[in-house]
Motif scaffolding. Sequence first.
Motif, PDB file in Angstrom:
ATOM      1  N   SER A 267       0.790  -1.486   0.029  1.00 20.66           N
ATOM      2  CA  SER A 267      -0.427  -0.067  -0.281  1.00 20.66           C
ATOM      3  C   SER A 267       1.044   1.904  -0.376  1.00 20.66           C
ATOM      4  N   THR A 268       1.944   1.699   0.776  1.00 20.23           N
ATOM      5  CA  THR A 268       2.773   2.442   0.959  1.00 20.23           C
ATOM      6  C   THR A 268       3.260   2.449  -0.497  1.00 20.23           C
ATOM      7  N   ALA A 269       4.217   1.085  -0.804  1.00 24.76           N
ATOM      8  CA  ALA A 269       4.757   1.368  -2.682  1.00 24.76           C
ATOM      9  C   ALA A 269       3.598   2.467  -3.253  1.00 24.76           C
ATOM     10  N   THR A 270       2.853   2.146  -3.371  1.00 19.77           N
ATOM     11  CA  THR A 270       1.707   2.399  -4.563  1.00 19.77           C
ATOM     12  C   THR A 270       1.423   3.586  -4.420  1.00 19.77           C
ATOM     13  N   ILE A 276       4.705  10.664  -6.130  1.00 19.65           N
ATOM     14  CA  ILE A 276       6.081  11.377  -7.436  1.00 19.65           C
ATOM     15  C   ILE A 276       6.123  11.356  -8.105  1.00 19.65           C
ATOM     16  N   PHE A 277       5.172   9.548  -9.330  1.00 17.84           N
ATOM     17  CA  PHE A 277       5.040   9.296 -11.207  1.00 17.84           C
ATOM     18  C   PHE A 277       3.903   9.642 -11.122  1.00 17.84           C
ATOM     19  N   GLY A 278       2.916  10.476 -10.411  1.00 13.87           N
ATOM     20  CA  GLY A 278       1.553   9.391 -10.943  1.00 13.87           C
ATOM     21  C   GLY A 278       0.991   8.639 -12.042  1.00 13.87           C
ATOM     22  N   ASP A 279      -0.543   9.172 -11.729  1.00 14.40           N
ATOM     23  CA  ASP A 279      -1.257   8.323 -12.745  1.00 14.40           C
ATOM     24  C   ASP A 279      -0.636   7.332 -13.644  1.00 14.40           C
ATOM     25  N   THR A 284       1.894   2.673 -13.247  1.00 17.39           N
ATOM     26  CA  THR A 284       0.569   1.446 -12.122  1.00 17.39           C
ATOM     27  C   THR A 284       0.664   0.056 -12.810  1.00 17.39           C
ATOM     28  N   SER A 285       1.120   0.045 -14.289  1.00 20.43           N
ATOM     29  CA  SER A 285       1.434  -1.895 -14.199  1.00 20.43           C
ATOM     30  C   SER A 285       2.464  -2.227 -13.917  1.00 20.43           C
ATOM     31  N   ARG A 286       3.783  -1.597 -13.608  1.00 20.78           N
ATOM     32  CA  ARG A 286       4.731  -1.699 -13.114  1.00 20.78           C
ATOM     33  C   ARG A 286       4.419  -2.179 -11.551  1.00 20.78           C
ATOM     34  N   SER A 330      -8.973  -6.225   0.246  1.00 20.22           N
ATOM     35  CA  SER A 330     -10.388  -5.067   0.167  1.00 20.22           C
ATOM     36  C   SER A 330      -9.183  -3.876   0.241  1.00 20.22           C
ATOM     37  N   MET A 331      -8.724  -3.643   1.317  1.00 19.79           N
ATOM     38  CA  MET A 331      -8.546  -2.233   1.594  1.00 19.79           C
ATOM     39  C   MET A 331      -7.539  -1.679   0.208  1.00 19.79           C
ATOM     40  N   LEU A 332      -6.765  -2.324  -0.611  1.00 17.95           N
ATOM     41  CA  LEU A 332      -6.021  -2.193  -1.503  1.00 17.95           C
ATOM     42  C   LEU A 332      -6.693  -1.948  -2.959  1.00 17.95           C
ATOM     43  N   GLU A 333      -8.164  -2.232  -2.960  1.00 20.23           N
ATOM     44  CA  GLU A 333      -9.133  -2.032  -4.069  1.00 20.23           C
ATOM     45  C   GLU A 333      -9.533  -0.764  -4.723  1.00 20.23           C
ATOM     46  N   PRO A 334      -9.438  -0.235  -3.632  1.00 21.40           N
ATOM     47  CA  PRO A 334      -9.817   1.702  -4.162  1.00 21.40           C
ATOM     48  C   PRO A 334      -8.432   2.293  -4.389  1.00 21.40           C
ATOM     49  N   GLN A 335      -7.299   1.682  -4.441  1.00 18.10           N
ATOM     50  CA  GLN A 335      -5.867   2.279  -4.690  1.00 18.10           C
ATOM     51  C   GLN A 335      -5.888   0.908  -6.500  1.00 18.10           C
ATOM     52  N   GLY A 336      -6.287   0.148  -6.528  1.00 19.97           N
ATOM     53  CA  GLY A 336      -6.209   0.263  -8.163  1.00 19.97           C
ATOM     54  C   GLY A 336      -5.606  -1.789  -7.809  1.00 19.97           C
ATOM     55  N   LEU A 337      -5.560  -1.861  -7.103  1.00 20.01           N
ATOM     56  CA  LEU A 337      -4.555  -3.343  -7.061  1.00 20.01           C
ATOM     57  C   LEU A 337      -5.656  -4.428  -6.903  1.00 20.01           C
TER      58      LEU A 337
END
Length: 767
Positions: A267-270, A276-279, A284-286, A330-337
């Motif tokens: 989560s923190t890395a995402t 830093i790098f945006g969307d 994101t795929s990386r 489930s907590m990571l899903e809002p971040q796109g994961l």
Amino acid sequence: MESSEEEDDFPSIETITPQSKIDSLYQSHTEKGIRKLCCELLDLKDAVENLCGNMQTKYLAFMRMSDEVVEMEHELVELQKHISGQGILVQDLMTGVCREIEDWNAIDGNNVASQQDDELEDVLWSEADNPQVLFLDNVDILLAEHKVDEALEALMAEEKSSPELKGLTDTSSSEESTYRSAFLKRKSTLVEQLTEIVQHPSAKTVEMKKALASLIKLGKGPFAHQILLELYRSRLRKNIEVFLPSCSLCPKTFPGTLCKLVFSSISTATKESILIFGDDPVYTSRVVQWAEWEIESFVRLVKDNAPSPDTVSALDAASNYIQASLAFCSMLEPQGLKLSKLLLVLLRPYIEEVLELNFRRARRLILDVTQPDESSELSTHLVSPLSAFVASSDIVLVDSGIRFMDIIEDILVQLTPPAVMHFGGSVLMRIAQLFDKYMGVLIKSLPGPSDDDNLTELKEVIPFRAETDAEQLALLGMAFTILDELLPHAVKMVWSLKKEGKESNDDIAASAATSSISGELKDWKRQLQHSFDKLKDHFCRQYVLSFIYSREGKTRLNAQIYFDGDGEDLIRSSEPFQALFAKLQQFATVAGDVLLGKEKLQKLLLARLTETVVMWLSDEQEFWGVFEDSAIPIKALGLQQLLLDMHFTVELARFAGYPSRQVHQIASAIIARAIRTFSARGIDPQSALPEDEWFVETAKSAINKLLAGSESEVDDDDDGHIISHGNSISDSDDTASSLSSVESTESFVSASMGEIESAGDLTDPEA
């Protein structure tokens, strides 16, 4: 004079020695040794104290020297960096001078040495005033001093202002290509220094973000993103290495803590990547790919550090892994994961292995235990439903049922709602398999066709045997209680938690989950019922066979009974079916006492026993072979008696309160086959047989007379005699006790005489 005389009289007085002299001469050598040893120990104590003081002093000096060595190492590193920077400058200078000399020699190789020296001085002097050379020197100084921010600004400004560096286009001039190469080299050096800042263990978050932003400005965005992910991976590995030694000390909290370490790092890395790098979809795929790799590593850690898969604690840990990891997913899903599907796919082999080994352990405990485990505490809520069968059966049998349920509940209590949601079907399947194995144990405890007292030593050791009717009914009652009450209740308690967990989701998902739960439980109950039916069918088959075949090997129910007798015998059923009536009535009496409150099971057993009799008669080829043998004469009276017996059996089932469509169908098939067989032997059924109503009324009348005979006349001295129409029907071949009188008829599945009068004939299908 007197004294001298006395001395002469006692000459031995001169030999007396004083005590002090004796002590000085004959003092104990041991005492001297102890005193000497004490002195030596005191000296040794002083020496040890001096040594400890010297060691403390030297230790403090050693610590000071260590601190100085660490400081000196830092100074040496800085000096090395400075020397490296100066070496780069010297190297660049030498490279430039050598290149200029080579160019000068190529232009004019015939000039004299003095002219070469003058021209070289001119070239060097002209380059000293060149702004590009000055810029490179300035950048080299900034890089040598590790002033990365100033170096970055200088490089970026030069790249924007210099036409030679815009886009780093190809040029034909050797001077331009040389400058561009030197510029790229300085840029590469700056990238290395920024990378060192990011990867330094003591680097702060602000410094790390600033260095990554600088790398992005230098056009190294993918490289910076890779460094960021590698940094979080290394930090996660270090945290896990610190945490793993405590996994065996805290088995209950270990799954949740490990999940928190892994998923919080993801989560923190995402978040940092987006900040830093945006969307950018590339980044994101990386991140998604990196997170999947970390999930795979997490699953490997789970397998390597979890308890042994065949223990209950392993099942508990696996369930907690599922619950904690899915919650974090489930907590990571809002971040796109969306990692839950991958996690379940990776965890499934491990969970299946844990379930399989736990149920294997349970199977060993159920099948291999021949004596009750006195050290284990039996569940009080299980003792009450099963204790009703203690008086009628072996205590070992009841203990086995309680132990079976204890083992199942020990497994179920470990399951969390997410584990039930995703692996509930597998758990139910294994419970059904375990129940089937247990039914196999109970089947072995019942009398079988191979039972022989002379071959006891060749048989498998069985912890309990059900010999009498009461013991066998108690065995069936315990199995039915587990099937109908205990197992469904235990599973319902766990599956209701799963249902409650789905109520928080949307209506469509909740509806789908409810449908899935219902489908799983229905299939499971069908499997349990099938296993119990095998036990019930085995009991009924052996019970009926023991009734049909006497101990001398004679068959009670054979074709010969339809060749003897005269027409007067048709006012009742044949003797074997009268004996069957008595046997079932006796069975109902015993079942009413043993299976008190389980009328459903009583009716099931009585119905199955009746079905088994007619099924045996339908399939017994030896019975039908006698009728088909042309050498044996047959009479229409035999056909009439056989049809009456079939109607008697159907009416008996109706009277007893368990009308069975199966009995009706098989009896109809037997009647049809008998008519065909006798027709083939030349007997016309139309002329030989009365109307169907006659058979129905005669069968009802026979049952009434049997009931009246059993109520009015019971011979207690003769085992199992039933008086009907003045004829004695001996049941001495049966192993069961004699039939009771009035109470037995009332307990015959609470049947009433009115049911006989209202029953239809055999040709009407039953509702």
